[in-house]
Every structure is written in structure tokens, then in C-alpha cells.
Design an enzyme around this catalytic site. Structure first.
Site: not given
Ligand code: 13P
Length: 257
Positions: A9-11, A95, A97, A167, A173, A213, A234-235
């Protein structure tokens, strides 16, 4: 036996040229195997270019969001049919977010799930508790509310191909991961809820991913858990080397299961 799914998930990261470069690098090192599905969810702007790149590739494309209506006066929104048209197989829905920053309600998430399934997109439904909900012992109540509301009224055949990402919001994050044991407890709880809502057969087939994470160092133990079928990253999915390492770890974990 469920295959493993690793989703990037590159956001809101990467231009089109950066996305294409990432995929070229990943392709050059990725060895094909049928035990694992690799999915990339770039921003909408890169979907078309990556779709071209994925034509002869096992990598699948996901969108990070979708609207629930087929077309019409909804400025700024993208419909499930448009995502299908551009080559998406998956779509991330609910998600944290989107829930927290864009006020997406459980009702809206349910409508998006229904619309995605109707258009032959596989929803990656995100659920998880916030820190204060964890601290006040509400994790199960939150998961129950999010799952029950998202999946209400769906037929078993709709849920068969569903992906659910557990999640915990406090782990996203932050560098703070749920312990592998706690992630397994959460995943198993979700599987049991699906069993209660549908059937044991359906719950055994549903993919449950862990997100929050995940990185090349902690992936091994998380992915070794019985009810965790992959990761939503994510990251660490922004760097092709780190993401590749997580994929390789998933392949190994799958073989050891
Ligand atoms: P991180 O891996 O950066 O914590 O993000 C997780 C996430 O929100 C994947 O959708």
C-alpha cells in the site's frame, strides 16, 4: 490451503516514473511461484502505467480506494467499473486513514464492499482498533462492529474471495508492531467471526493479512502465524529491496506452514 498475499500500500507516494522504476526493479528480482500473490496498490495516477507493465507479469494491481456508485455527478471519485477497466483485481476498502481522516462510516464501507464485489473486484477490507480502544479492552467489540457492518447481507459466494487486513491503528506507521502472538489472536478472532456470520468453510477460505509496521525484520515471525495469510505493507513497501525481502520471507513462511 490458502496461498499467501503480500500487498504494497503505497498510500500517497510515488510519481508515475518512480512507480514504473520500482516495478522494473522488483520484476528483475522476483521469481515466479504459485504459493504467493504479490499485489501493488499505487496512487490512482499510476494505475494505468502499472497495468501495462503487469500484462505479462504475475503481479496484481489494487486501488487504494473506490466510490460506491457506478457513475454520475461525484466530482473527484472513481467507480469500481473504472478500476476494473484500468486493470485492477483488488481494491483496499476501509483503511483506517480513510475512516479517520476522511470520515468514512461503516455504512459507506459496506456500500463500497458491495459495489466492488458487484464489479468483480476483490475487496481488501481493513479492520482494526485504535490505541484507546485497545487500552479500554474494546478490540473485539470494534472488530465485531466493523466486520458485521461491512459484510451484512453478503452471500457466502461473495465472501469466499474476500481479503481482510487486520491493521491495529496504533501499529500503522508508528514502528510499533503487534506481537506475532497478538496478531495471531486478532486474525483468529476475525476468522471465528466470519465462521459465525457465514460458515466454517467460508472462514477457512478467507485470507487474513496483518498490517502495521511490517518490515523485513519482523515479517518472518508475523507470517509464521497460523491464521495470518500475508501482509499489507505501508512504509516498507516503498523500497523495492525491502519489499522483495518481505515477499521472500512470505514464500519461506508458506513453505514451512
Ligand atoms: P505501515 O506499514 O507504514 O505501518 O502502514 C501499514 C498500512 O497502513 C498498510 O495499509
Amino acid at each position: 490451503m490458502r496461498i499467501s498475499i503480500i500487498v504494497a500500500n503505497w498510500k500517497m507516494n510515488k510519481s508515475v516514473s518512480e512507480a514504473v522504476r520500482f516495478v522494473q526493479e522488483l520484476h528483475s528480482s522476483l521469481t515466479e511461484n504459485d504459493e504467493i500473490e504479490v499485489v501493488i496498490a499505487p496512487p490512482f495516477t499510476s494505475l494505468n502505467s502499472l497495468s501495462e507493465k503487469f500484462k505479462d507479469s504475475p503481479i496484481k494491481l489494487a486501488a487504494q480506494n473506490v466510490f460506491c456508485m457506478p457513475d454520475g455527478p461525484f466530482t473527484g471519485e472513481i467507480s469500481p467499473r473504472m478500476l476494473k477497466d484500468v486493470g485492477c483485481d483488488y481494491v483496499i476498502i476501509g483503511h483506517s486513514e480513510r475512516r479517520d481522516l476522511f470520515n468514512e462510516s461503516d455504512e459507506m464501507i459496506h456500500a463500497k464492499i458491495v459495489a466492488a464485489i458487484k464489479n468483480d473486484l476483490i475487496p481488501i477490507l481493513c479492520v482494526g482498533e485504535r490505541l484507546q480502544e485497545l487500552r479500554s479492552g474494546q478490540t473485539e467489540a470494534v472488530l465485531a462492529r466493523q466486520l458485521d457492518s461491512a459484510l451484512q447481507g453478503l452471500r457466502s459466494t461473495d465472501v469466499e474471495r474476500l481479503v481482510i487486513a487486520y491493521e491495529p491503528v496504533w501499529a500503522i506507521g508508528t514502528g510499533e508492531t503487534a506481537s506475532p502472538e497478538d496478531a495471531q489472536v486478532g486474525a483468529l478472532w476475525i476468522r471465528k467471526r466470519i465462521q459465525a456470520l457465514f460458515s466454517a468453510k467460508i472462514s477457512n477460505g478467507v485470507w487474513i493479512l496483518y498490517g502495521g509496521s511490517v518490515n523485513p525484520e519482523n515479517a518472518k515471525e508475523l507470517l509464521a502465524q497460523r491464521d495470518i495469510d500475508g501482509a499489507l505493507v505501508g512504509g516498507s513497501s516503498l523500497d523495492p529491496k525491502a519489499f522483495l525481502k518481505i515477499i521472500q520471507t512470505a514464500v519461506q513462511a508458506k513453505r514451512n506452514k
